[in-house]
Write an enzyme that holds these catalytic residues in place. Structure first.
Site, PDB file in Angstrom:
ATOM      1  CB  ALA A  55     -26.832 -62.513 -25.767  1.00  0.00           C
ATOM      2  CB  CYS A  84     -25.403 -79.281 -35.482  1.00  0.00           C
ATOM      3  SG  CYS A  84     -23.974 -80.360 -35.481  1.00  0.00           S
TER       4      CYS A  84
HETATM    5  C1  UGA Z   1     -24.844 -78.768 -31.257  1.00  0.00           C
HETATM    6  C2  UGA Z   1     -25.564 -79.315 -30.006  1.00  0.00           C
HETATM    7  O1  UGA Z   1     -25.234 -78.531 -28.867  1.00  0.00           O
HETATM    8  C3  UGA Z   1     -25.178 -80.770 -29.749  1.00  0.00           C
HETATM    9  O2  UGA Z   1     -25.946 -81.285 -28.677  1.00  0.00           O
HETATM   10  C4  UGA Z   1     -25.485 -81.581 -31.008  1.00  0.00           C
HETATM   11  O3  UGA Z   1     -25.092 -82.926 -30.857  1.00  0.00           O
HETATM   12  C5  UGA Z   1     -24.727 -80.993 -32.176  1.00  0.00           C
HETATM   13  O4  UGA Z   1     -25.116 -79.624 -32.360  1.00  0.00           O
HETATM   14  C6  UGA Z   1     -25.063 -81.822 -33.390  1.00  0.00           C
HETATM   15  O5  UGA Z   1     -26.221 -81.825 -33.823  1.00  0.00           O
HETATM   16  O6  UGA Z   1     -24.185 -82.579 -33.864  1.00  0.00           O
HETATM   17  P1  UGA Z   1     -22.363 -77.804 -31.748  1.00  0.00           P
HETATM   18  O7  UGA Z   1     -22.909 -77.404 -33.077  1.00  0.00           O
HETATM   19  O8  UGA Z   1     -21.071 -78.527 -31.683  1.00  0.00           O
HETATM   20  O9  UGA Z   1     -23.435 -78.758 -30.987  1.00  0.00           O
HETATM   21  O10 UGA Z   1     -22.175 -76.496 -30.886  1.00  0.00           O
HETATM   22  P2  UGA Z   1     -22.907 -75.738 -29.682  1.00  0.00           P
HETATM   23  O11 UGA Z   1     -21.998 -75.682 -28.538  1.00  0.00           O
HETATM   24  O12 UGA Z   1     -24.259 -76.245 -29.454  1.00  0.00           O
HETATM   25  O13 UGA Z   1     -22.990 -74.264 -30.302  1.00  0.00           O
HETATM   26  C7  UGA Z   1     -23.748 -74.002 -31.478  1.00  0.00           C
HETATM   27  C8  UGA Z   1     -23.781 -72.528 -31.763  1.00  0.00           C
HETATM   28  O14 UGA Z   1     -24.577 -71.834 -30.818  1.00  0.00           O
HETATM   29  C9  UGA Z   1     -22.413 -71.837 -31.724  1.00  0.00           C
HETATM   30  O15 UGA Z   1     -22.346 -70.926 -32.808  1.00  0.00           O
HETATM   31  C10 UGA Z   1     -22.402 -71.112 -30.393  1.00  0.00           C
HETATM   32  O16 UGA Z   1     -21.576 -69.990 -30.382  1.00  0.00           O
HETATM   33  C11 UGA Z   1     -23.865 -70.727 -30.271  1.00  0.00           C
HETATM   34  N1  UGA Z   1     -24.300 -70.528 -28.885  1.00  0.00           N
HETATM   35  C12 UGA Z   1     -24.381 -71.576 -28.019  1.00  0.00           C
HETATM   36  C13 UGA Z   1     -24.651 -69.252 -28.449  1.00  0.00           C
HETATM   37  O17 UGA Z   1     -24.596 -68.280 -29.226  1.00  0.00           O
HETATM   38  N2  UGA Z   1     -25.089 -69.082 -27.178  1.00  0.00           N
HETATM   39  C14 UGA Z   1     -25.178 -70.102 -26.299  1.00  0.00           C
HETATM   40  O18 UGA Z   1     -25.599 -69.874 -25.148  1.00  0.00           O
HETATM   41  C15 UGA Z   1     -24.810 -71.379 -26.732  1.00  0.00           C
END
Ligand code: UGA
Length: 436
Positions: free
Chosen positions: A255, A263
């Site tokens: 959370a 993305c």
């Molecule tokens: C995301 C996907 O995870 C990748 O698989 C995908 O390739 C990429 O988008 C894309 O379409 O190019 P990314 O945007 O780099 O990757 O970052 P994430 O690690 O997925 O995090 C995204 C957001 O979700 C961040 O703001 C992060 O803080 C948030 N998040 C993630 C949470 O708040 N809680 C979580 O448990 C996980």
């Protein structure tokens, strides 16, 4: 194999460098001459751990080159990747495909050798059909196939994700396309990475479905966190309790202040547009987008509450620790910090900030915020500290030092980095997410 990668942005650069590292001969092409000449001199346009070393190593080995000349660079390439941006179109949220189509046209006009044209950019269902039509209309005599190969890498972990993927998805309509793509990914085959061959349209949809599902998972746990705060639960225990169920899985149940980045926000909107165009609503994703938008504003209010509420904000100072949408990147796109900082400024709060990598890109986006040289400088004289991005550098802050410089020891931890009992013992008024 010779590979051309059109677009030396995030996806193109990481994919190009990794494919070169597998032993392929790769040219990354970009129409921005300044970007190309910087890359030729080893200067990366983005911050991504390990990328600079990977690029320079493969350039030295003669496997990776950069060019602005598409016509020359695609000569003899058996795979030509399109990895240009597909930003949200202003106004309607549709993915803007003008860069993809322009590149397809240019490829068509210059294609002389048999090649597979691979869309790696995130593109809506049916884009591959249109790329194929553009190539046919170009009158090229060369044999070609158009394939969809979506990318699943995460910023900050991109190289590891590319080299050790959970899966590779290839949407191809003929054997020529499938064969060349097998060659491209042969090194990963050997690592036993599962390769899923599907139709082109399925592959295009898999990318959006994956991102929408992950965004849904995050949003679900975020709402559970709100409920935990009301009923006196602990969202981390809830996440662990459900995540140990193999059908649910433990990942993406952390959370926080809402998802951001280049993305999830863009791709969920684009999926909604596709659903609308085909009159097949995806109501769950509609709700996710709304909930996530309002969550970022709610986080601003949470910090304001920690200051004593809306009537107590004038003349107060808040230190924001972390600005990027997540750690290990300098990317500020749709970062929750942008909305939180604005909410504080609107309430008359003075905002100081520190981020290990993001301040240069953040400053023009948040002109009212003062960037500081360290977390301690940002905390100097603060009435509250808001931990917005969970950089490792914030996991072991010197709390005594913080307490010595702040005006009041108040911390709003939007990433649950710290332990509530320990923070209280250290003398902080401490608020976090989903932990009553
Ligand atoms: C995301 C996907 O995870 C990748 O698989 C995908 O390739 C990429 O988008 C894309 O379409 O190019 P990314 O945007 O780099 O990757 O970052 P994430 O690690 O997925 O995090 C995204 C957001 O979700 C961040 O703001 C992060 O803080 C948030 N998040 C993630 C949470 O708040 N809680 C979580 O448990 C996980």
């Amino acid at each position: 194999m010779k590979i051309a990668m059109v677009g030396a942005g995030y996806v193109g650069l990481v994919s190009g460098a990794c494919l070169a590292d597998f032993g392929h001969e790769v040219v990354c092409i970009d129409k921005d001459p300044a970007r190309i000449s910087r890359l030729q001199n080893g200067i990366m346009p983005i911050y991504e751990p390990g990328l600079a070393e990977l690029v320079s190593g493969n350039m030295r080995a003669g496997r990776l080159a950069f060019s602005t000349d598409l016509a020359e660079s695609i000569k003899g390439a058996q795979a030509i990747f399109i990895a240009v941006g597909t930003p949200s179109r202003r106004g309607d949220g549709h993915a803007d495909l003008s860069f993809v189509y322009a590149v397809a046209k240019e490829i068509g006009a210059n294609l002389r050798d048999p090649a597979v044209i691979v869309t790696k950019s995130t593109v809506p269902v049916g884009t591959g059909d249109e790329v194929e039509r553009i190539l046919r209309d170009s009158g090229t005599k060369a044999q070609f196939a158009v394939v969809s190969n979506p990318e699943f890498l995460r910023e900050g972990a991109a190289i590891g994700d590319f080299k050790r993927p959970d899966r590779i998805v290839i949407g191809a309509e003929d054997e020529f396309g499938r064969q060349i793509m097998k060659e491209v990914y042969r090194p990963l085959f050997l690592n036993k990475a599962p390769i899923l061959f599907t139709s082109r349209r399925s592959a295009e949809l898999i990318k959006y479905a994956a991102n929408a599902f992950l965004a849904t998972k995050i949003t679900f746990i975020n709402e559970m966190a709100d409920l935990c705060e009301k009923v006196g639960g602990n969202v981390q225990d809830v996440a662990r309790g459900i995540g140990l169920d193999n059908r649910i899985g433990p990942k993406f149940l952390h959370a926080g202040p809402g998802y951001g980045g280049s993305c999830f926000p863009k791709d969920t909107l684009a999926l909604l547009k596709t659903a609308e165009d085909y009159d097949s609503p995806v109501r769950i994703v509609e709700a996710v987008v709304k909930v996530n938008d309002s969550r970022k504003r709610a986080m601003g209010r949470k910090v304001i509450e920690a200051l004593g509420g809306p009537d107590a904000t004038r003349g107060k100072r808040v230190a924001l620790l972390g600005l990027t949408f997540k750690p290990n990147t300098d990317d500020m796109r749709d970062a929750p910090s942008l909305v939180i900082a604005q909410a504080l400024i609107d309430a008359g709060v003075e905002v100081m900030a520190y981020d290990p990598e993001g301040m240069e890109l953040a400053q023009p986006l948040m002109p009212g915020v003062t960037m500081c040289a360290s977390p301690y400088a940002a905390a100097d004289g603060a009435d509250a500290i808001a931990l917005v991005t969970e950089w490792d550098a914030f996991r072991a802050l010197d709390l005594e030092r913080i307490k010595a410089v702040v005006k009041a020891p108040v911390m709003v931890d939007l990433r649950n980095v710290y332990d509530p009992a320990e923070m209280r013992a250290a003398g902080f008024a401490y608020m976090s997410i989903g932990r009553a």
